[in-house]
Write an enzyme that holds these catalytic residues in place. Structure first.
Site, mmCIF file in Angstrom:
data_model
loop_
_atom_site.group_PDB
_atom_site.id
_atom_site.type_symbol
_atom_site.label_atom_id
_atom_site.label_comp_id
_atom_site.label_asym_id
_atom_site.label_seq_id
_atom_site.Cartn_x
_atom_site.Cartn_y
_atom_site.Cartn_z
ATOM 1 N N ASP A 122 32.413 85.343 37.436
ATOM 2 C CA ASP A 122 33.358 84.379 37.221
ATOM 3 C C ASP A 122 34.456 84.906 36.338
ATOM 4 O O ASP A 122 35.641 84.782 36.753
ATOM 5 C CB ASP A 122 32.733 83.083 36.813
ATOM 6 N N ASP A 127 30.714 75.412 40.144
ATOM 7 C CA ASP A 127 30.323 75.256 38.794
ATOM 8 C C ASP A 127 29.236 74.053 38.841
ATOM 9 O O ASP A 127 28.361 74.146 38.167
ATOM 10 C CB ASP A 127 31.663 74.660 38.091
#
Lengths: 411, 145
Positions: free
Chosen positions: A212, A332
Site C-alpha cells: 500500500d 482498510d
C-alpha cells in the site's frame, strides 16, 4: 471551548471553524471501523472457540483467560520454520498478484472499459454477499442451532444479497443502507481472511501494508497512476470506498462518488492444498485491493482504496459541493478487522491492545492527511502499530497482567 | 422553492445543528428522501419510487421495505398545497410498497415461527431433515470453503 463554539454557532451560521466539524468527522469514520472490528471479533470468538457460549462471554470481560483454541507456540519447533516459509511465499505471491491485477485495472481504465468493470464488479459483489454471507450465516446457524427452514433462509439470503448489490452499486440509495452494507462486506471478507493460518495472516498484513505504501506514494505505483488517470480525465472509476456523511450537507451535495468494486473471482473449485490456498485467498483479495481508487468528482482529489482522502476544496470545483467528508477504502476496513480478528484468536487482551493501536494509527493518518492534503495510504501506520502492539502484548503484557490478576493485585 | 433553499441555514432543535431535516414542523415535507439534501430531488424521486416498486415484484419484497424507508418523509406526511406535484405520485407507489411488504412480512414471519415453534410436534420426523443446520451438514454446505 464548548461554549465558544456554541456561541459562534448560534451566531452567524456562515463562519464555521474546523473545530466545529473535526470531531464529528473523525467520529463518523472511526465508528464504522470500530463496528466492523467488533463484529469480526464477535464472529471469530463465537465460531472458533470450543468453549460453550457462557464462558466465552465471561472471558470477554475477564480478559485474562487465553481461549482454549489459542494458537500454537510461536517459538521453538521445526514446523514453525516451515510455516514461516510458506507464509512468506504466500504473502509475496499474493502481493505480486495484486500488483499485476492493479496494473491490469489501470490498463482497463486507460482503455475506457468501465462498463465491463462495473458489470464484473456487480456480479462479484453479488457473489461475495450471497456465497460468503450464506456460508457464514450457515456457520452461525449450525453453531447456535437456530431452527430456520431452508425456504425462509433462501428467501432472506436472496433478498439481502440482491439489496446489498443495489446498495453499493446504485448511486441513489439510502446512505445508511449503503454504509451498512459496506461494513457487512468488510466483515464477511475479513472473517474469511482470518481463516488463513496464523503466520500467513501476519505476513500478508505486513506485505499488504508495504504494498500500500509503495503503490500510493511511489510515482510508478499503480494506485497513484489510477488516481492521476482519474484526475486527468474527470471520470469516475468504479471502486468500493466508504464515505462518511458530510457534517454540513448543502443541497446538491453528492455523497456517492464511487460505484463499486472491481473484481472478485472466488474460485470455489480450489481448496485444501497449501498452494491452492493461495488461489482463493488472492482472488478474494481482488475484491479488496481492486477497490482501488475512488473515482474523481470533477477534479477533486480522490482517494484510492486503502487510502484516506478528504474532499477538501483543493481543486476547481465545477458545481459540486465541498462536503469535506472523509473517505476510507474498504480494504482498510478489511485489513484492520483481520488484524483484530487474528488477535481475538489468541486472547481478548491482544484485541484491546490492537484496537487501540489501530485507532491511534488511523488518527495519525488523518493528521497526516490534514497536513499533506493528498491521497494517503491508510494501512501502513495502523498495521505496523497493530503488529507491534500485538507482539508486545503477547510477549510482555500478558505475563504481567496474569501474574497481577492471579495474585489479586490489580485488574 | 424558497423553503428548500433556506433550510440549510435553519437550526433544527433535534440536536443536529445545521442539518436540514426532511420534515419541517407542521408536517410539510421539504426533502423527498430520508437522506435529506443528499438524496434525490423531487423530480427524480418519482422514477426511483416507481422502479423500486416494480422491481420488488421480482421476489424482492425487501426492496419494497427499502422504498418505504427511503421515502419515509413522503409516507408520514400528508399532501399539502405547498408540496411538489410529484408528491402524490410518489406516495402512491410508496403506500403500495408498504402494503406489499407488510403482507410479505406477516406471511414469512408466520411461516418461520410455525416452523420454529411447531417443531417436531407439528411436522413429524421430516422437521429434523428440513431444519437448516441438519440440512447444511447433510449437503456439506459449510465444508467447501
Amino acid at each position: 471551548m464548548d461554549d465558544r463554539s456554541t456561541d459562534s454557532d448560534r451566531g452567524t451560521d456562515g463562519e464555521r471553524s474546523i473545530l466545529d466539524t473535526l470531531g464529528e468527522d473523525i467520529i463518523r469514520i472511526v465508528t464504522p471501523v470500530s463496528l466492523c472490528m467488533l463484529l469480526v471479533v464477535l464472529l471469530v470468538s463465537s465460531l472458533s472457540s470450543t468453549n460453550d457460549l457462557s464462558s466465552s462471554i465471561s472471558s470477554l470481560f475477564l480478559s485474562s483467560q487465553p481461549s482454549s483454541l489459542s494458537s500454537p507456540n510461536l517459538l521453538g519447533s521445526d514446523s514453525t520454520w516451515e510455516e514461516i516459509k510458506s507464509a512468506l511465499i504466500t504473502a509475496f505471491s499474493f502481493v505480486v498478484v495484486v500488483t499485476l491485477l492493479t496494473f491490469l485495472l489501470v490498463l482497463l481504465v486507460y482503455f475506457r472499459c468501465t462498463n465491463f468493470l462495473r458489470i464484473y464488479m456487480g456480479i462479484s459483489s453479488l457473489f461475495v454477499l450471497s456465497f460468503l454471507g450464506g456460508f457464514i450465516s450457515l456457520l452461525l446457524i449450525s453453531y447456535f442451532k437456530i431452527p430456520i427452514d431452508p425456504f425462509t433462509f433462501a428467501i432472506l439470503l436472496f433478498n439481502l444479497s440482491v439489496i446489498g448489490v443495489f446498495a453499493v452499486y446504485m448511486s441513489k440509495f439510502p446512505i445508511s443502507m449503503n454504509q451498512g452494507y459496506l461494513v457487512t462486506i468488510g466483515v464477511l471478507t475479513a472473517y474469511w481472511f482470518t481463516m488463513l493460518p496464523e503466520w500467513t495472516t501476519w505476513a500478508l498484513l505486513i506485505a499488504m501494508s508495504l504494498y500500500d505504501l509503495a503503490a500510493v506514494l511511489l510515482p510508478i505505483g499503480p494506485l497513484r497512476l489510477l488516481v492521476e488517470l482519474a484526475m486527468s480525465r474527470n471520470e469516475e472509476i468504479p471502486a468500493l470506498v466508504y464515505e462518511a456523511r458530510p457534517v454540513d450537507p448543502q443541497p446538491g451535495d453528492r455523497i456517492r462518488v464511487w460505484r463499486e468494486r472491481t473484481d472478485v473471482r472466488i474460485d470455489a473449485t480450489e481448496n485444501s492444498t497449501n498452494l491452492a490456498n493461495v488461489q482463493p485467498v488472492r482472488e478474494t483479495r481482488l475484491v479488496v485491493s481492486e477497490e482501488i481508487t475512488a473515482p474523481l468528482i470533477e477534479t477533486f482529489p480522490q482517494t484510492s482504496d486503502r487510502q484516506l482522502g478528504s474532499e477538501e476544496e483543493e481543486g476547481e470545483g465545477i458545481g459540486l459541493s465541498l462536503s469535506g467528508a472523509i473517505k476510507l477504502g474498504l480494504g482498510d476496513f478489511i485489513f484492520y478487522s483481520v488484524l483484530v480478528g487474528r488477535a481475538a484468536m489468541y486472547d481478548y487482551m491482544t484485541v484491546y491492545a490492537c484496537y487501540l493501536a489501530i485507532i491511534a494509527g488511523l488518527g495519525v493518518t488523518l493528521m497526516l492527511l490534514a497536513v499533506y492534503r493528498q491521497a494517503l495510504p491508510a494501512l501502513p501506520v495502523s498495521i505496523m502499530l497493530g503488529v507491534v502492539f500485538y507482539l508486545l502484548t503477547r510477549v510482555l503484557l500478558e505475563v504481567f497482567v496474569v501474574q497481577c490478576s492471579s495474585n489479586l493485585l490489580m485488574f | 422553492m424558497d423553503g428548500r433553499n433556506d433550510q440549510s441555514t435553519v437550526d433544527v432543535e433535534s440536536g443536529e445543528r445545521r442539518r436540514p431535516s426532511a420534515i419541517r414542523s407542521g408536517g410539510v415535507v421539504t426533502w423527498a428522501t430520508v437522506d435529506g439534501p443528499l438524496g434525490v430531488s423531487w423530480e427524480e424521486a418519482e422514477g426511483y419510487a416507481k422502479r423500486f416498486f416494480l422491481w420488488g415484484f421480482a421476489c424482492l419484497p425487501l426492496l419494497w421495505a427499502v422504498n418505504c424507508f427511503y421515502f419515509w418523509p413522503v409516507l408520514v406526511s400528508k399532501a399539502s398545497p405547498s408540496s411538489p406535484p410529484s408528491f402524490s405520485r410518489i406516495r402512491h407507489y410508496v403506500v403500495r410498497s408498504s402494503i406489499g411488504f407488510i403482507v410479505f412480512a406477516v406471511l414469512l414471519t408466520g411461516w418461520a415461527l410455525t416452523f420454529a415453534i411447531g417443531g417436531e410436534h407439528l411436522f413429524g420426523p421430516v422437521w429434523k431433515e428440513l431444519v437448516m443446520y441438519n440440512l447444511a451438514e447433510k449437503l456439506q454446505l459449510t465444508g467447501w470453503m
